[in-house]
Scaffold this motif. Structure first.
Motif, short mmCIF file in Angstrom:
data_model
loop_
_atom_site.label_atom_id
_atom_site.label_comp_id
_atom_site.label_asym_id
_atom_site.label_seq_id
_atom_site.Cartn_x
_atom_site.Cartn_y
_atom_site.Cartn_z
N SER A 11 38.55 -4.89 108.78
CA SER A 11 39.56 -4.39 109.13
C SER A 11 40.40 -5.40 110.20
N LEU A 12 39.71 -5.88 110.91
CA LEU A 12 40.33 -6.87 112.02
C LEU A 12 39.98 -8.42 111.77
N GLY A 44 32.22 -5.73 105.32
CA GLY A 44 32.05 -7.22 105.59
C GLY A 44 30.47 -7.51 106.23
N LYS A 45 30.63 -7.99 107.62
CA LYS A 45 29.35 -8.22 108.01
C LYS A 45 28.89 -7.45 109.04
N ALA A 46 29.23 -6.29 108.98
CA ALA A 46 28.72 -5.04 109.77
C ALA A 46 27.33 -4.82 109.64
N HIS A 61 33.66 -8.00 114.57
CA HIS A 61 34.91 -8.25 115.58
C HIS A 61 35.12 -6.96 116.52
N GLY A 62 33.85 -6.45 116.76
CA GLY A 62 33.80 -5.56 117.87
C GLY A 62 34.00 -3.91 117.43
N ASN A 69 37.38 0.16 110.41
CA ASN A 69 36.83 0.24 109.15
C ASN A 69 36.52 1.53 108.56
N LYS A 70 36.33 2.42 109.44
CA LYS A 70 36.29 3.78 109.47
C LYS A 70 37.58 4.48 108.79
N VAL A 71 38.63 4.15 109.39
CA VAL A 71 39.95 4.42 109.14
C VAL A 71 40.26 4.00 107.63
#
Length: 223
Positions: A11-12, A44-46, A61-62, A69-71
Protein backbone atom coordinates in the motif's frame (compact mmCIF):
# COMPACT_ATOMS: atom_id res chain seq x y z
CA UNK A 1 -13.99 -13.86 -21.62
CA UNK A 2 -12.01 -11.96 -19.00
CA UNK A 3 -8.29 -12.63 -18.61
CA UNK A 4 -7.28 -12.98 -14.92
CA UNK A 5 -4.37 -10.78 -13.86
CA UNK A 6 -2.97 -10.97 -10.32
CA UNK A 7 -1.16 -7.97 -8.84
CA UNK A 8 1.05 -8.43 -5.78
CA UNK A 9 1.68 -5.00 -4.23
CA UNK A 10 2.17 -2.94 -1.05
CA UNK A 11 0.00 0.00 0.00
CA UNK A 12 2.91 2.45 0.54
CA UNK A 13 5.34 1.12 -2.07
CA UNK A 14 6.26 3.89 -4.57
CA UNK A 15 6.86 1.34 -7.35
CA UNK A 16 3.45 -0.22 -6.67
CA UNK A 17 1.81 3.21 -6.74
CA UNK A 18 3.45 4.12 -10.04
CA UNK A 19 2.56 0.80 -11.64
CA UNK A 20 -1.08 0.86 -10.54
CA UNK A 21 -1.74 4.53 -11.24
CA UNK A 22 0.27 4.89 -14.45
CA UNK A 23 -0.13 1.46 -16.05
CA UNK A 24 -2.94 -0.67 -14.61
CA UNK A 25 -5.57 1.95 -13.86
CA UNK A 26 -5.59 3.76 -17.25
CA UNK A 27 -5.52 0.45 -19.13
CA UNK A 28 -8.28 -1.37 -17.22
CA UNK A 29 -10.34 1.79 -16.91
CA UNK A 30 -9.95 2.30 -20.65
CA UNK A 31 -9.10 0.05 -23.59
CA UNK A 32 -8.96 -3.18 -21.57
CA UNK A 33 -12.06 -2.53 -19.46
CA UNK A 34 -14.00 -5.48 -20.81
CA UNK A 35 -11.06 -7.86 -21.05
CA UNK A 36 -9.16 -7.96 -17.73
CA UNK A 37 -10.20 -9.41 -14.37
CA UNK A 38 -7.93 -7.93 -11.69
CA UNK A 39 -7.03 -9.96 -8.60
CA UNK A 40 -5.48 -7.76 -5.91
CA UNK A 41 -2.99 -9.13 -3.34
CA UNK A 42 -1.84 -6.35 -0.94
CA UNK A 43 1.02 -7.87 1.06
CA UNK A 44 4.36 -7.82 -0.79
CA UNK A 45 7.44 -8.33 1.35
CA UNK A 46 5.61 -8.22 4.69
CA UNK A 47 5.77 -10.98 7.30
CA UNK A 48 3.22 -12.19 9.84
CA UNK A 49 3.22 -14.04 13.15
CA UNK A 50 0.00 -15.42 14.70
CA UNK A 51 -0.45 -14.22 18.29
CA UNK A 52 -3.47 -15.66 20.05
CA UNK A 53 -6.61 -14.60 18.19
CA UNK A 54 -4.73 -11.84 16.36
CA UNK A 55 -1.84 -11.63 13.89
CA UNK A 56 1.26 -9.41 14.16
CA UNK A 57 2.70 -7.95 10.95
CA UNK A 58 5.98 -6.34 9.93
CA UNK A 59 5.98 -4.46 6.63
CA UNK A 60 8.66 -3.18 4.29
CA UNK A 61 7.56 0.46 4.71
CA UNK A 62 6.66 0.34 8.38
CA UNK A 63 3.51 0.10 10.55
CA UNK A 64 1.57 2.60 8.42
CA UNK A 65 1.91 0.25 5.48
CA UNK A 66 0.67 -2.67 7.59
CA UNK A 67 -2.45 -0.67 8.37
CA UNK A 68 -2.82 0.37 4.74
CA UNK A 69 -2.50 -3.24 3.62
CA UNK A 70 -5.32 -4.13 6.05
CA UNK A 71 -7.49 -1.36 4.62
CA UNK A 72 -6.90 -2.70 1.10
CA UNK A 73 -7.59 -6.29 2.18
CA UNK A 74 -10.82 -5.23 3.89
CA UNK A 75 -11.89 -3.12 0.91
CA UNK A 76 -11.30 -6.02 -1.50
CA UNK A 77 -13.46 -8.19 0.75
CA UNK A 78 -16.24 -5.76 1.63
CA UNK A 79 -16.64 -3.06 -1.02
CA UNK A 80 -20.28 -2.38 -1.84
CA UNK A 81 -21.55 0.10 -4.41
CA UNK A 82 -24.69 2.15 -4.73
CA UNK A 83 -27.15 0.03 -6.70
CA UNK A 84 -28.64 3.23 -8.15
CA UNK A 85 -25.33 4.03 -9.87
CA UNK A 86 -25.51 1.65 -12.83
CA UNK A 87 -22.20 2.86 -14.28
CA UNK A 88 -20.25 1.43 -11.33
CA UNK A 89 -19.64 -2.22 -10.57
CA UNK A 90 -17.96 -3.76 -7.55
CA UNK A 91 -14.87 -4.40 -9.67
CA UNK A 92 -14.71 -0.88 -11.09
CA UNK A 93 -15.22 0.69 -7.66
CA UNK A 94 -12.47 -1.51 -6.21
CA UNK A 95 -10.12 -0.35 -8.99
CA UNK A 96 -11.07 3.30 -8.37
CA UNK A 97 -10.65 2.97 -4.60
CA UNK A 98 -7.26 1.24 -4.80
CA UNK A 99 -5.99 3.72 -7.38
CA UNK A 100 -7.10 6.65 -5.20
CA UNK A 101 -5.45 5.18 -2.11
CA UNK A 102 -2.21 4.42 -3.95
CA UNK A 103 -2.01 7.94 -5.36
CA UNK A 104 -2.53 9.39 -1.89
CA UNK A 105 0.31 7.35 -0.38
CA UNK A 106 1.55 9.14 2.72
CA UNK A 107 0.45 12.57 1.47
CA UNK A 108 -2.81 13.08 3.36
CA UNK A 109 -4.46 16.50 3.05
CA UNK A 110 -4.68 18.06 6.53
CA UNK A 111 -3.36 14.74 7.91
CA UNK A 112 -6.76 13.14 7.29
CA UNK A 113 -6.57 9.48 6.28
CA UNK A 114 -7.80 9.32 2.64
CA UNK A 115 -10.08 6.29 3.08
CA UNK A 116 -13.33 8.21 3.43
CA UNK A 117 -12.46 10.54 0.53
CA UNK A 118 -11.40 7.67 -1.74
CA UNK A 119 -14.55 5.74 -0.83
CA UNK A 120 -16.73 8.70 -1.72
CA UNK A 121 -14.91 9.34 -5.01
CA UNK A 122 -15.09 5.64 -5.90
CA UNK A 123 -18.82 5.21 -5.21
CA UNK A 124 -18.06 2.93 -2.25
CA UNK A 125 -20.95 3.34 0.16
CA UNK A 126 -19.69 1.32 3.13
CA UNK A 127 -16.39 2.92 4.20
CA UNK A 128 -17.40 2.53 7.86
CA UNK A 129 -17.50 -1.26 7.47
CA UNK A 130 -14.11 -1.28 5.76
CA UNK A 131 -12.60 0.92 8.49
CA UNK A 132 -14.08 -1.24 11.25
CA UNK A 133 -12.66 -4.33 9.56
CA UNK A 134 -9.18 -2.78 9.27
CA UNK A 135 -9.20 -1.91 12.99
CA UNK A 136 -10.24 -5.39 14.12
CA UNK A 137 -8.93 -8.93 14.09
CA UNK A 138 -10.97 -9.47 10.93
CA UNK A 139 -8.58 -7.16 9.08
CA UNK A 140 -5.62 -9.05 10.53
CA UNK A 141 -6.96 -12.38 9.33
CA UNK A 142 -7.83 -11.03 5.88
CA UNK A 143 -4.30 -9.65 5.53
CA UNK A 144 -2.86 -12.95 6.77
CA UNK A 145 -4.80 -14.64 3.97
CA UNK A 146 -3.20 -12.25 1.46
CA UNK A 147 0.17 -13.12 2.98
CA UNK A 148 -0.45 -16.82 2.53
CA UNK A 149 -1.42 -16.23 -1.10
CA UNK A 150 1.79 -14.25 -1.63
CA UNK A 151 4.00 -16.81 0.07
CA UNK A 152 2.42 -19.65 -1.89
CA UNK A 153 3.27 -17.70 -5.04
CA UNK A 154 6.85 -16.78 -4.05
CA UNK A 155 8.46 -16.98 -0.62
CA UNK A 156 9.94 -14.48 -0.33
CA UNK A 157 8.53 -12.50 -3.22
CA UNK A 158 11.44 -11.22 -5.31
CA UNK A 159 10.10 -7.84 -6.40
CA UNK A 160 7.17 -5.55 -5.60
CA UNK A 161 5.03 -5.00 -7.54
CA UNK A 162 4.79 -8.34 -9.30
CA UNK A 163 2.13 -9.29 -11.83
CA UNK A 164 1.15 -12.61 -13.30
CA UNK A 165 -1.21 -13.31 -16.17
CA UNK A 166 -3.60 -16.26 -16.12
CA UNK A 167 -1.71 -17.67 -13.11
CA UNK A 168 1.47 -17.77 -15.17
CA UNK A 169 4.55 -15.89 -13.96
CA UNK A 170 7.43 -14.95 -16.21
CA UNK A 171 10.17 -12.64 -14.89
CA UNK A 172 10.80 -11.03 -18.27
CA UNK A 173 7.11 -10.35 -18.80
CA UNK A 174 6.78 -9.01 -15.27
CA UNK A 175 9.43 -6.36 -15.86
CA UNK A 176 7.94 -5.56 -19.26
CA UNK A 177 4.48 -5.11 -17.75
CA UNK A 178 5.79 -2.53 -15.29
CA UNK A 179 6.39 -0.16 -18.18
CA UNK A 180 3.84 -1.44 -20.71
CA UNK A 181 1.00 -3.30 -19.04
CA UNK A 182 -1.21 -3.13 -22.13
CA UNK A 183 1.30 -4.82 -24.40
CA UNK A 184 1.87 -7.80 -22.10
CA UNK A 185 -1.85 -8.10 -21.39
CA UNK A 186 -2.53 -8.34 -25.10
CA UNK A 187 -0.44 -11.52 -25.27
CA UNK A 188 -2.98 -13.23 -23.01
CA UNK A 189 -6.27 -11.75 -24.18
CA UNK A 190 -8.00 -14.20 -26.54
CA UNK A 191 -9.48 -13.14 -29.87
CA UNK A 192 -11.37 -11.04 -30.67
CA UNK A 193 -8.97 -8.60 -29.03
CA UNK A 194 -9.43 -4.87 -28.39
CA UNK A 195 -8.14 -2.58 -31.12
CA UNK A 196 -5.25 -1.37 -28.96
CA UNK A 197 -3.69 -4.85 -29.13
CA UNK A 198 -3.22 -4.61 -32.90
CA UNK A 199 -0.39 -2.14 -32.37
CA UNK A 200 1.65 -4.81 -30.60
CA UNK A 201 1.25 -7.66 -33.05
CA UNK A 202 3.95 -6.74 -35.57
CA UNK A 203 7.45 -8.16 -35.66
CA UNK A 204 8.91 -4.69 -35.07
CA UNK A 205 6.93 -4.32 -31.86
CA UNK A 206 8.09 -7.74 -30.68
CA UNK A 207 11.76 -6.91 -31.26
CA UNK A 208 11.44 -3.56 -29.53
CA UNK A 209 9.67 -5.20 -26.60
CA UNK A 210 12.55 -7.63 -26.04
CA UNK A 211 15.09 -4.83 -26.12
CA UNK A 212 13.18 -2.61 -23.68
CA UNK A 213 12.52 -5.55 -21.39
CA UNK A 214 16.24 -6.33 -21.20
CA UNK A 215 17.10 -2.70 -20.42
CA UNK A 216 14.37 -2.50 -17.76
CA UNK A 217 15.52 -5.75 -16.19
CA UNK A 218 19.17 -4.59 -16.05
CA UNK A 219 18.22 -1.23 -14.54
CA UNK A 220 16.02 -2.82 -11.88
CA UNK A 221 18.81 -5.23 -10.94
CA UNK A 222 21.08 -2.23 -10.31
CA UNK A 223 18.61 -0.58 -7.89
Amino acid sequence: MYTPVTIYYESLCPDSANFISEQVYPAVNGELQDYIDLIWVPFGKANFTPQGDDVIFTCQHGPDECYGNKVHACAIEHIQTDSNQTESTRESSTLEFINCMMKAGRNFDDNVYPGVRCARESNVRNWENIQQCANSTEGSHLLKKQGEITQNFQNPISFVPTVDFKQHYDAEENYAALTNFVEVSCKYIPKPQPEVCAAYNSAVATTLKRFLTLITYLLLRLV
